[in-house]
Motif scaffolding. Structure first.
Motif, PDB file in Angstrom:
ATOM      1  N   SER A  24       0.921  -1.166   0.074  1.00 50.73           N
ATOM      2  CA  SER A  24       0.106  -0.084   0.051  1.00 50.73           C
ATOM      3  C   SER A  24       0.940   1.270   0.163  1.00 50.73           C
ATOM      4  CB  SER A  24      -0.952   0.044   1.196  1.00 50.73           C
ATOM      5  OG  SER A  24      -1.917  -1.172   1.337  1.00 50.73           O
ATOM      6  N   ARG A  74       0.257   5.929  -0.120  1.00 52.92           N
ATOM      7  CA  ARG A  74      -0.754   6.938   0.091  1.00 52.92           C
ATOM      8  C   ARG A  74       0.090   8.137  -0.545  1.00 52.92           C
ATOM      9  NH1 ARG A  74      -3.707  10.368   4.761  1.00 52.92           N
ATOM     10  NH2 ARG A  74      -1.713  11.310   5.069  1.00 52.92           N
ATOM     11  N   THR A  95     -14.042   6.819 -10.188  1.00 53.93           N
ATOM     12  CA  THR A  95     -12.836   5.944  -9.959  1.00 53.93           C
ATOM     13  C   THR A  95     -12.697   5.330 -11.317  1.00 53.93           C
ATOM     14  OG1 THR A  95     -12.618   5.951  -7.545  1.00 53.93           O
ATOM     15  CG2 THR A  95     -11.435   4.560  -8.628  1.00 53.93           C
ATOM     16  N   VAL A 100      -8.564   0.627 -11.287  1.00 55.83           N
ATOM     17  CA  VAL A 100      -8.136   0.603  -9.707  1.00 55.83           C
ATOM     18  C   VAL A 100      -9.379   0.551  -8.750  1.00 55.83           C
ATOM     19  CG1 VAL A 100      -6.210   1.985 -10.544  1.00 55.83           C
ATOM     20  CG2 VAL A 100      -8.296   3.107  -9.928  1.00 55.83           C
ATOM     21  N   ARG A 126      -9.367  -0.750  -5.194  1.00 58.82           N
ATOM     22  CA  ARG A 126      -8.103  -1.080  -4.778  1.00 58.82           C
ATOM     23  C   ARG A 126      -7.509   0.503  -4.216  1.00 58.82           C
ATOM     24  NH1 ARG A 126      -3.754  -2.022  -7.775  1.00 58.82           N
ATOM     25  NH2 ARG A 126      -4.797  -1.382  -9.811  1.00 58.82           N
ATOM     26  N   PHE A 127      -8.098   1.649  -5.129  1.00 59.71           N
ATOM     27  CA  PHE A 127      -7.600   2.702  -4.875  1.00 59.71           C
ATOM     28  C   PHE A 127      -8.838   3.766  -4.219  1.00 59.71           C
ATOM     29  CE2 PHE A 127      -3.935   3.356  -7.955  1.00 59.71           C
ATOM     30  CZ  PHE A 127      -3.463   2.184  -7.864  1.00 59.71           C
ATOM     31  N   MET A 155      -3.724   4.003  -1.932  1.00 64.24           N
ATOM     32  CA  MET A 155      -3.530   2.788  -3.081  1.00 64.24           C
ATOM     33  C   MET A 155      -3.241   1.586  -2.408  1.00 64.24           C
ATOM     34  SD  MET A 155      -1.421   4.545  -5.934  1.00 64.24           S
ATOM     35  CE  MET A 155       0.033   5.243  -5.022  1.00 64.24           C
ATOM     36  N   LEU A 213      -1.465  -3.173  -4.591  1.00 64.20           N
ATOM     37  CA  LEU A 213      -0.462  -2.418  -5.891  1.00 64.20           C
ATOM     38  C   LEU A 213      -0.104  -3.327  -6.556  1.00 64.20           C
ATOM     39  CD1 LEU A 213       0.933   0.490  -3.842  1.00 64.20           C
ATOM     40  CD2 LEU A 213      -0.441   0.643  -6.033  1.00 64.20           C
ATOM     41  N   ASP A 257       0.731  -0.775 -11.945  1.00 64.59           N
ATOM     42  CA  ASP A 257       0.536   0.351 -11.310  1.00 64.59           C
ATOM     43  C   ASP A 257       1.630   1.409 -11.243  1.00 64.59           C
ATOM     44  OD1 ASP A 257      -1.449  -1.117  -8.926  1.00 64.59           O
ATOM     45  OD2 ASP A 257      -2.310  -0.504 -10.478  1.00 64.59           O
ATOM     46  N   TYR A 268       2.548   9.594 -11.096  1.00 68.48           N
ATOM     47  CA  TYR A 268       1.449   9.897 -10.643  1.00 68.48           C
ATOM     48  C   TYR A 268       1.121  11.303 -10.706  1.00 68.48           C
ATOM     49  CZ  TYR A 268      -0.249   5.383 -10.064  1.00 68.48           C
ATOM     50  OH  TYR A 268      -0.712   3.983 -10.269  1.00 68.48           O
TER      51      TYR A 268
END
Length: 124
Positions: free
Chosen positions: A16, A18, A59, A63, A66-67, A82, A85, A89, A93
């Motif tokens: 994960s 963020r 979204t 994703v 998951r996101f 996120m 992953l 991915d 970003y």
């Protein structure tokens, strides 16, 4: 107007991360905020968008589940959490803002302001 992404890095598959989008010069309630990504040798794609004014969220299917996107209007910051992953991915970003607050979460028309991006790499 300033947009600064942060929080990217290297993470193992299944992990994960963020990423944050810190904004200044405007109120989140007056703008539509979006997260996008661009993988090597691929075009930029939509990840997720949020309209703080009424909480509307979009979204992308790739994703979804998951996101998750969220906004802290007190901090003028938008987050992209996120999870689970995958190597696919891996991308830079980007965060973007548009004053057309009721616009669609699409690449076109071009968004008003963009950040410099933050690299997310998913690899073992």
């Amino acid at each position: 107007v300033h947009i600064v992404e942060s929080g990217g890095g290297l993470v193992q598959p299944g992990g994960s991360l963020r990423v944050s989008c810190a904004t200044s010069g405007f109120n989140l309630d007056d703008f539509h905020i979006g997260w996008f990504r661009q993988a090597p040798e691929k075009g930029r794609e939509v990840v997720s968008c949020i309209r703080s004014r009424d909480g509307t969220i979009y979204t992308a299917d790739s994703v979804k589940g998951r996101f998750s996107i969220s906004a802290d209007t007190a901090k003028n910051t938008v987050y992209l959490q996120m999870q689970d992953l995958k190597p696919e991915d891996t991308a830079v970003y980007y965060c973007a803002a548009d004053s057309l607050v009721y616009r669609l979460c699409t690449l076109d028309p071009v968004w008003d302001y963009w950040g410099q991006g933050t690299q997310v790499t998913v690899s073992s």
